[in-house]
Design a protein around this motif. Structure first.
Motif, PDB file in Angstrom:
ATOM      1  N   GLY A 261       0.816  -1.210   0.000  1.00  0.00           N
ATOM      2  CA  GLY A 261       0.000   0.000   0.000  1.00  0.00           C
ATOM      3  C   GLY A 261       0.849   1.257   0.000  1.00  0.00           C
ATOM      4  N   ASP A 262       1.985   1.218   0.691  1.00  0.00           N
ATOM      5  CA  ASP A 262       2.884   2.371   0.696  1.00  0.00           C
ATOM      6  C   ASP A 262       3.503   2.583  -0.685  1.00  0.00           C
ATOM      7  OD1 ASP A 262       2.468   2.869   3.412  1.00  0.00           O
ATOM      8  OD2 ASP A 262       4.063   1.501   4.011  1.00  0.00           O
ATOM      9  N   VAL A 263       3.889   1.494  -1.335  1.00  0.00           N
ATOM     10  CA  VAL A 263       4.440   1.605  -2.686  1.00  0.00           C
ATOM     11  C   VAL A 263       3.382   2.177  -3.630  1.00  0.00           C
ATOM     12  CG1 VAL A 263       5.383   0.306  -4.641  1.00  0.00           C
ATOM     13  CG2 VAL A 263       6.088  -0.267  -2.318  1.00  0.00           C
ATOM     14  N   PHE A 264       2.140   1.730  -3.477  1.00  0.00           N
ATOM     15  CA  PHE A 264       1.047   2.282  -4.284  1.00  0.00           C
ATOM     16  C   PHE A 264       0.954   3.791  -4.084  1.00  0.00           C
ATOM     17  CE2 PHE A 264      -3.215   3.762  -4.996  1.00  0.00           C
ATOM     18  CZ  PHE A 264      -3.685   3.049  -6.084  1.00  0.00           C
ATOM     19  N   GLY A 265       0.924   4.240  -2.818  1.00  0.00           N
ATOM     20  CA  GLY A 265       0.770   5.661  -2.538  1.00  0.00           C
ATOM     21  C   GLY A 265       1.899   6.495  -3.096  1.00  0.00           C
ATOM     22  N   ALA A 266       3.138   6.052  -2.902  1.00  0.00           N
ATOM     23  CA  ALA A 266       4.283   6.815  -3.403  1.00  0.00           C
ATOM     24  C   ALA A 266       4.280   6.865  -4.923  1.00  0.00           C
ATOM     25  CB  ALA A 266       5.583   6.186  -2.894  1.00  0.00           C
ATOM     26  N   SER A 267       3.878   5.779  -5.563  1.00  0.00           N
ATOM     27  CA  SER A 267       3.840   5.742  -7.026  1.00  0.00           C
ATOM     28  C   SER A 267       2.737   6.642  -7.572  1.00  0.00           C
ATOM     29  CB  SER A 267       3.623   4.296  -7.493  1.00  0.00           C
ATOM     30  OG  SER A 267       4.586   3.429  -6.933  1.00  0.00           O
ATOM     31  N   PHE A 268       1.612   6.665  -6.888  1.00  0.00           N
ATOM     32  CA  PHE A 268       0.519   7.545  -7.305  1.00  0.00           C
ATOM     33  C   PHE A 268       0.955   9.003  -7.211  1.00  0.00           C
ATOM     34  CE2 PHE A 268      -3.440   9.918  -6.758  1.00  0.00           C
ATOM     35  CZ  PHE A 268      -4.232   9.377  -7.763  1.00  0.00           C
ATOM     36  N   VAL A 269       1.679   9.341  -6.160  1.00  0.00           N
ATOM     37  CA  VAL A 269       2.183  10.714  -6.015  1.00  0.00           C
ATOM     38  C   VAL A 269       3.181  11.041  -7.117  1.00  0.00           C
ATOM     39  CG1 VAL A 269       3.641  12.190  -4.576  1.00  0.00           C
ATOM     40  CG2 VAL A 269       1.735  10.949  -3.558  1.00  0.00           C
ATOM     41  N   ALA A 270       4.077  10.112  -7.421  1.00  0.00           N
ATOM     42  CA  ALA A 270       5.057  10.349  -8.481  1.00  0.00           C
ATOM     43  C   ALA A 270       4.367  10.652  -9.805  1.00  0.00           C
ATOM     44  CB  ALA A 270       5.980   9.143  -8.628  1.00  0.00           C
ATOM     45  N   ALA A 271       3.351   9.852 -10.147  1.00  0.00           N
ATOM     46  CA  ALA A 271       2.627  10.069 -11.396  1.00  0.00           C
ATOM     47  C   ALA A 271       1.812  11.358 -11.342  1.00  0.00           C
ATOM     48  CB  ALA A 271       1.724   8.875 -11.685  1.00  0.00           C
ATOM     49  N   SER A 272       1.280  11.691 -10.182  1.00  0.00           N
ATOM     50  CA  SER A 272       0.500  12.924 -10.036  1.00  0.00           C
ATOM     51  C   SER A 272       1.386  14.152 -10.228  1.00  0.00           C
ATOM     52  CB  SER A 272      -0.175  12.961  -8.662  1.00  0.00           C
ATOM     53  OG  SER A 272      -1.109  11.897  -8.517  1.00  0.00           O
ATOM     54  N   LEU A 273       2.594  14.102  -9.676  1.00  0.00           N
ATOM     55  CA  LEU A 273       3.518  15.221  -9.857  1.00  0.00           C
ATOM     56  C   LEU A 273       3.905  15.386 -11.319  1.00  0.00           C
ATOM     57  CD1 LEU A 273       5.817  14.813  -6.718  1.00  0.00           C
ATOM     58  CD2 LEU A 273       4.243  16.691  -7.195  1.00  0.00           C
ATOM     59  N   GLY A 274       3.815  14.297 -12.083  1.00  0.00           N
ATOM     60  CA  GLY A 274       4.085  14.373 -13.513  1.00  0.00           C
ATOM     61  C   GLY A 274       2.911  14.871 -14.325  1.00  0.00           C
ATOM     62  N   GLY A 275       1.756  15.082 -13.660  1.00  0.00           N
ATOM     63  CA  GLY A 275       0.597  15.595 -14.369  1.00  0.00           C
ATOM     64  C   GLY A 275      -0.102  14.584 -15.249  1.00  0.00           C
ATOM     65  N   TRP A 276       0.004  13.300 -14.919  1.00  0.00           N
ATOM     66  CA  TRP A 276      -0.589  12.255 -15.748  1.00  0.00           C
ATOM     67  C   TRP A 276      -2.110  12.222 -15.596  1.00  0.00           C
ATOM     68  CZ3 TRP A 276       2.747   7.210 -14.993  1.00  0.00           C
ATOM     69  CH2 TRP A 276       4.103   7.510 -15.177  1.00  0.00           C
ATOM     70  N   PRO A 277      -2.827  11.715 -16.606  1.00  0.00           N
ATOM     71  CA  PRO A 277      -4.267  11.471 -16.461  1.00  0.00           C
ATOM     72  C   PRO A 277      -4.529  10.456 -15.351  1.00  0.00           C
ATOM     73  CG  PRO A 277      -3.613  11.370 -18.772  1.00  0.00           C
ATOM     74  CD  PRO A 277      -2.350  11.432 -17.969  1.00  0.00           C
ATOM     75  N   LEU A 278      -5.727  10.500 -14.780  1.00  0.00           N
ATOM     76  CA  LEU A 278      -6.028   9.668 -13.616  1.00  0.00           C
ATOM     77  C   LEU A 278      -5.854   8.182 -13.899  1.00  0.00           C
ATOM     78  CD1 LEU A 278      -7.049   9.520 -10.690  1.00  0.00           C
ATOM     79  CD2 LEU A 278      -9.387   9.461 -11.598  1.00  0.00           C
ATOM     80  N   GLU A 279      -6.329   7.710 -15.035  1.00  0.00           N
ATOM     81  CA  GLU A 279      -6.200   6.273 -15.310  1.00  0.00           C
ATOM     82  C   GLU A 279      -4.743   5.844 -15.352  1.00  0.00           C
ATOM     83  OE1 GLU A 279      -7.295   2.868 -18.649  1.00  0.00           O
ATOM     84  OE2 GLU A 279      -8.335   4.790 -18.720  1.00  0.00           O
ATOM     85  N   GLN A 280      -3.880   6.660 -15.937  1.00  0.00           N
ATOM     86  CA  GLN A 280      -2.455   6.332 -15.975  1.00  0.00           C
ATOM     87  C   GLN A 280      -1.858   6.346 -14.575  1.00  0.00           C
ATOM     88  OE1 GLN A 280      -0.248   8.651 -18.832  1.00  0.00           O
ATOM     89  NE2 GLN A 280      -1.685   8.221 -20.508  1.00  0.00           N
ATOM     90  N   ARG A 281      -2.243   7.332 -13.772  1.00  0.00           N
ATOM     91  CA  ARG A 281      -1.751   7.375 -12.386  1.00  0.00           C
ATOM     92  C   ARG A 281      -2.127   6.110 -11.637  1.00  0.00           C
ATOM     93  NH1 ARG A 281      -4.544  12.590 -10.156  1.00  0.00           N
ATOM     94  NH2 ARG A 281      -5.426  12.945 -12.228  1.00  0.00           N
ATOM     95  N   LEU A 282      -3.376   5.683 -11.819  1.00  0.00           N
ATOM     96  CA  LEU A 282      -3.872   4.514 -11.094  1.00  0.00           C
ATOM     97  C   LEU A 282      -3.199   3.239 -11.600  1.00  0.00           C
ATOM     98  CD1 LEU A 282      -5.930   4.534  -8.805  1.00  0.00           C
ATOM     99  CD2 LEU A 282      -7.680   3.819 -10.443  1.00  0.00           C
ATOM    100  N   ARG A 283      -3.074   3.089 -12.915  1.00  0.00           N
ATOM    101  CA  ARG A 283      -2.407   1.899 -13.454  1.00  0.00           C
ATOM    102  C   ARG A 283      -0.953   1.834 -13.010  1.00  0.00           C
ATOM    103  NH1 ARG A 283      -5.161  -1.206 -16.901  1.00  0.00           N
ATOM    104  NH2 ARG A 283      -6.986  -0.320 -17.982  1.00  0.00           N
ATOM    105  N   PHE A 284      -0.292   2.979 -13.024  1.00  0.00           N
ATOM    106  CA  PHE A 284       1.118   3.020 -12.625  1.00  0.00           C
ATOM    107  C   PHE A 284       1.277   2.594 -11.166  1.00  0.00           C
ATOM    108  CE2 PHE A 284       4.892   5.521 -11.207  1.00  0.00           C
ATOM    109  CZ  PHE A 284       5.830   4.947 -12.064  1.00  0.00           C
ATOM    110  N   ALA A 285       0.400   3.087 -10.296  1.00  0.00           N
ATOM    111  CA  ALA A 285       0.475   2.730  -8.882  1.00  0.00           C
ATOM    112  C   ALA A 285       0.170   1.254  -8.668  1.00  0.00           C
ATOM    113  CB  ALA A 285      -0.477   3.601  -8.072  1.00  0.00           C
ATOM    114  N   VAL A 286      -0.833   0.733  -9.376  1.00  0.00           N
ATOM    115  CA  VAL A 286      -1.162  -0.686  -9.280  1.00  0.00           C
ATOM    116  C   VAL A 286       0.014  -1.537  -9.769  1.00  0.00           C
ATOM    117  CG1 VAL A 286      -2.587  -2.488 -10.352  1.00  0.00           C
ATOM    118  CG2 VAL A 286      -3.665  -0.472  -9.342  1.00  0.00           C
ATOM    119  N   LEU A 287       0.650  -1.118 -10.845  1.00  0.00           N
ATOM    120  CA  LEU A 287       1.797  -1.842 -11.372  1.00  0.00           C
ATOM    121  C   LEU A 287       2.945  -1.874 -10.365  1.00  0.00           C
ATOM    122  CD1 LEU A 287       3.525  -3.166 -13.589  1.00  0.00           C
ATOM    123  CD2 LEU A 287       4.021  -0.861 -14.451  1.00  0.00           C
ATOM    124  N   ALA A 288       3.304  -0.712  -9.819  1.00  0.00           N
ATOM    125  CA  ALA A 288       4.417  -0.649  -8.874  1.00  0.00           C
ATOM    126  C   ALA A 288       4.149  -1.502  -7.644  1.00  0.00           C
ATOM    127  CB  ALA A 288       4.682   0.803  -8.474  1.00  0.00           C
TER     128      ALA A 288
END
Length: 350
Positions: A261-288
């Motif tokens: 869950g911590d890896v998910f949260g940190a990955s979601f933040v990383a993608a959010s700081l990059g300005g990604w669309p929500l689906e990409q942010r969520l997929r990236f966090a799920v992947l990590a």
């Protein structure tokens, strides 16, 4: 992805309790009283708040951690890993004399039928209340682009100060051992930009009977609401953009789910700081998070850019190639060296 731009603030500000984690895997069942069971796998390293710090730093985020280390072997080892190996800024942290670094032993066990990923954990921890509170460590917190926080029943004063200075607060919450699930805790979401509980926590705090109903209730309280669903993936709403997303989990073999869950949260933040669309942010966090459960421990199991790049280079499933095709444009030119996973035992100190 360049998350730094021309902003010299820390990308992620963190505070919380650090543990030295010892994770045992390969157990077919928990030991019975008086019984000794030998296991096939083990890993050790910094845990607790360190999970978020390592996971964030491995995506190139400037990460500032305020925590307490004991003046013992465990504390010294955790400092070496965090600052020396992972590049986490520990300027806000302190070493406490005559205070033992908390130690957690985690047994990764086959879970009950229907458990997330089919796995469960049993934890035994030794620790004492730290001599410095989060508010003492933070004081007047430095401005940061984001802060990853764990909401507690008693609000922390530093949180309001950070929100006031422009820091975007991304929060999660833990299991309530009293099972009262006080709705008063959700009042703190007024300070937050995003909230990322798991579905059991989300339903309990919102008094709803489904993850989707909980998500909609939370979306009324915070701009970005995310509900993680373990083996069923994650769902999210971003009120700032009007986006909704639902993504499945990866079909992965689980060695140890500690810190996923911590890896998910940190990955979601990383993608959010990059300005990604929500689906990409969520997929990236799920992947990590999915990649992390194949290794021991929490933060040291985080894939970072190197691990995500390795996965993308080797994945052949047409559905995954299509769903994660955005990685071709998101992966940085330099993904860094191979990450260092949790060792069986820490190296001997010189």
């Amino acid at each position: 992805m360049d998350v730094h731009e021309d902003d010299d603030r820390p990308d992620v500000l963190l505070t919380g309790l650090l543990f030295y984690d010892l994770v045992l895997t390969g157990l077919g069942r928990p030991p019975a009283p008086g019984e000794e069971i030998w296991t096939s796998g083990m890993g050790c390293g910094p845990g607790g708040i360190a999970n978020l710090a390592v996971a964030a730093a491995r995506f190139g985020l400037r990460t500032s951690l305020a925590t307490v280390f004991g003046d013992d072997f465990y504390g010294a080892h955790c400092q070496e890993v965090l600052a020396g190996q992972e590049g986490v800024d520990l300027a806000l942290s302190r070493v406490a004399d005559a205070w033992p670094t908390p130690v957690t032993v985690s047994l990764a066990l086959p879970g009950a039928q229907g458990a997330a990923h089919g796995h469960d954990r049993a934890l035994v921890t030794h620790g004492q209340e730290p001599p410095y509170s989060q508010d003492t460590l933070m004081g007047d917190p430095p401005p940061a682009r984001t802060a990853l926080v764990h909401l507690e029943a008693e609000p922390r004063a530093w949180l309001a100060k950070a929100a006031t200075n422009g820091t975007l607060i991304h929060a999660d919450v833990g299991w309530d051992p009293t099972q009262q699930w006080s709705a008063a805790l959700l009042e703190q979401l007024a300070l937050c930009h995003a909230f990322l509980p798991n579905e059991a926590e989300a339903m309990a705090y919102t008094r709803t009977d489904s993850a989707m109903a909980a998500l909609h209730a939370l979306a009324d309280l915070v701009p970005v609401a995310v509900v993680t669903r373990g083996g069923d993936g994650a769902i999210a709403v971003d009120q700032t953009t009007g986006e909704f997303a639902e993504v499945p989990a990866l079909d992965v073999e689980v060695l140890d789910a500690t810190g996923a869950g911590d890896v998910f949260g940190a990955s979601f933040v990383a993608a959010s700081l990059g300005g990604w669309p929500l689906e990409q942010r969520l997929r990236f966090a799920v992947l990590a998070a999915g990649l992390s459960v194949g290794h021991h421990g929490g933060g040291l199991a985080a894939p970072g850019w190197y691990g995500v790049d390795q996965w993308w280079r080797t994945v052949t499933d047409p559905g995954l190639r299509q769903a994660y095709g955005f990685l071709a444009d998101r992966l940085p030119p330099n993904v860094g060296p191979p990450v260092r996973y949790a060792p069986v035992t820490p190296p001997a100190r010189p």
